[in-house]
Enzyme design. Structure first.
Site: not given
Ligand code: SF4
Length: 375
Positions: A40, A85, A123, A141, A202
């Site tokens: 995660e 990050y 989250y 999220d 869709c």
């Protein structure tokens, strides 16, 4: 809002679709909270395909929370190197240390305890607790928010706090209480594979008959775009020293605020990792860099150096558009400065470095191939 029979059908269709068509991902083959937590955190800013090799390498070296907690931070960052990050990796290790110190090495099952760990927000806590411990927390999220905004034909900026809270409430109502972990993953999987930002598929969607956005023909335009922060252009000059043995010099991660002030954007852009001597440019790049190097090293060491420009490196970090101008500096002996390390220029990844630093090294090496240095 769906209720009763409709809600039951909605849940059933989405869950069966997930169970039949879900991608086979390494973190889906485990219920170990440590592994689920790691996945995660890695997936927060990284695509699945890019995260998989990092996930596997990381687990080879740190198979459990104890090995991660006890490792030197440099090693954790080295294994994270390239994912970007880096605060994620630092927080992950700090959280592992707290889990060992306060929770006997077991990931906490109470949501308040999970939320108290560094790097774990609503989250991530909901994802880990639902997937590893079957607890009834719904994830929200960007992917899930997009699905929900389309399902409900919700207009406006979904990141606005009131709307985000409405979406969180909707996610809680839709949550399948018997299989919250699978349910959360099903919502995320739908957002990642069919209900994608552009061109949602869709016709393949297992819940298309419930989708208001599709019925109104506006699905693709939802969620509505947020106003973007203006891009800031940043120009940096970097010194890539190279000695006879092909060694170069990297400076240690910037630490204190004084350094931050002097080097402007540099500490942020090198992600607090090992980096080439780098300075923000204001005017003449070579002149700025030389002045910076003279301050950094003793004048003697820098008195006769030649700066060879090697083109440009472009990089983007959030709202910053960065151009780095690397200058190769051929020297007999690398200048000395406390804390710096000498490493082979063609293999600087032994130290934790950011992607930006990696790109600068690559540009310098490519330039060296095109114009071999006269030494
Ligand atoms: S019908 Fe289309 S827009 Fe609606 S949830 Fe499914 S994929 Fe997304």
């Amino acid at each position: 809002m769906l209720k009763g029979h409709e809600l039951a059908t909605f849940r059933k269709q989405l869950l069966s679709w997930f169970r039949q068509f879900q991608r086979d991902l390494p973190w889906r083959r485990t219920s170990d909270p440590y592994r689920i937590w790691l996945s995660e955190i890695m997936l927060q800013q990284t695509r699945v395909a890019a995260a998989i090799p990092y996930y596997e390498e990381f687990l080879k070296r740190f198979p459990d929370v104890h090995s991660l907690a006890a490792a030197p931070q440099e090693e954790v960052l080295r294994l994270w190197s390239g994912l970007g990050y880096y605060s994620r990796a630092r927080n992950l290790q700090r959280a592992a240390q707290q889990i060992v110190a306060k929770h006997g090495g077991q990931f906490p099952q109470r949501v308040e305890d999970a939320l108290a760990l560094p790097g774990i927000g609503n989250y991530t806590a909901a994802a880990i607790l639902s997937i590893a411990f079957t607890q009834k927390y719904a994830v929200l999220d960007g992917n899930v928010a997009r699905v929900l905004a389309r399902l409900g034909a919700l207009r406006g900026d979904v990141r606005e706090s009131k709307r985000w809270q409405e979406l969180q409430d909707t996610a809680e109502v839709l949550l399948e209480p018997k299989s919250p972990g699978d349910w959360n993953q099903a919502m995320m999987e739908l957002g990642a594979t069919l209900c994608t930002p552009k061109s949602p598929q869709c016709l393949l969607c297992p819940i298309m008959q419930f989708c208001e956005g599709r019925k109104q023909g506006i699905a693709e335009s939802l969620p509505e775009k947020r106003k973007k922060r203006a891009t800031v252009e940043v120009i940096l000059a970097a010194a890539v020293f190279s000695d006879k043995k092909g060694q170069t010099l990297l400076l240690p991660p910037p630490k204190n605020s004084a350094e931050k002030a002097s080097a402007d954007h540099v500490p942020t852009l090198v992600s607090k990792m090992w980096h080439f001597p780098t300075v923000s440019v204001n005017g003449d790049p070579a002149g700025n860099l030389l002045a910076f190097l003279r301050k950094l090293f003793s004048k003697m060491q820098i008195s006769k150096v030649q700066l060879a420009p090697t083109g440009k490196v472009r990089h983007a970090v959030t709202y910053r558009a960065i151009t780095v101008l690397p200058f190769v500096i051929d020297v007999k002996n690398l200048p000395r400065i406390s804390g710096a390390k000498q490493v082979p220029l063609n293999d600087i990844s032994d130290l934790p470095i950011s992607n930006l630093t990696r790109k600068v090294a690559r540009a310098a090496l490519e330039a060296a191939v095109l114009t071999p240095a006269k030494r």
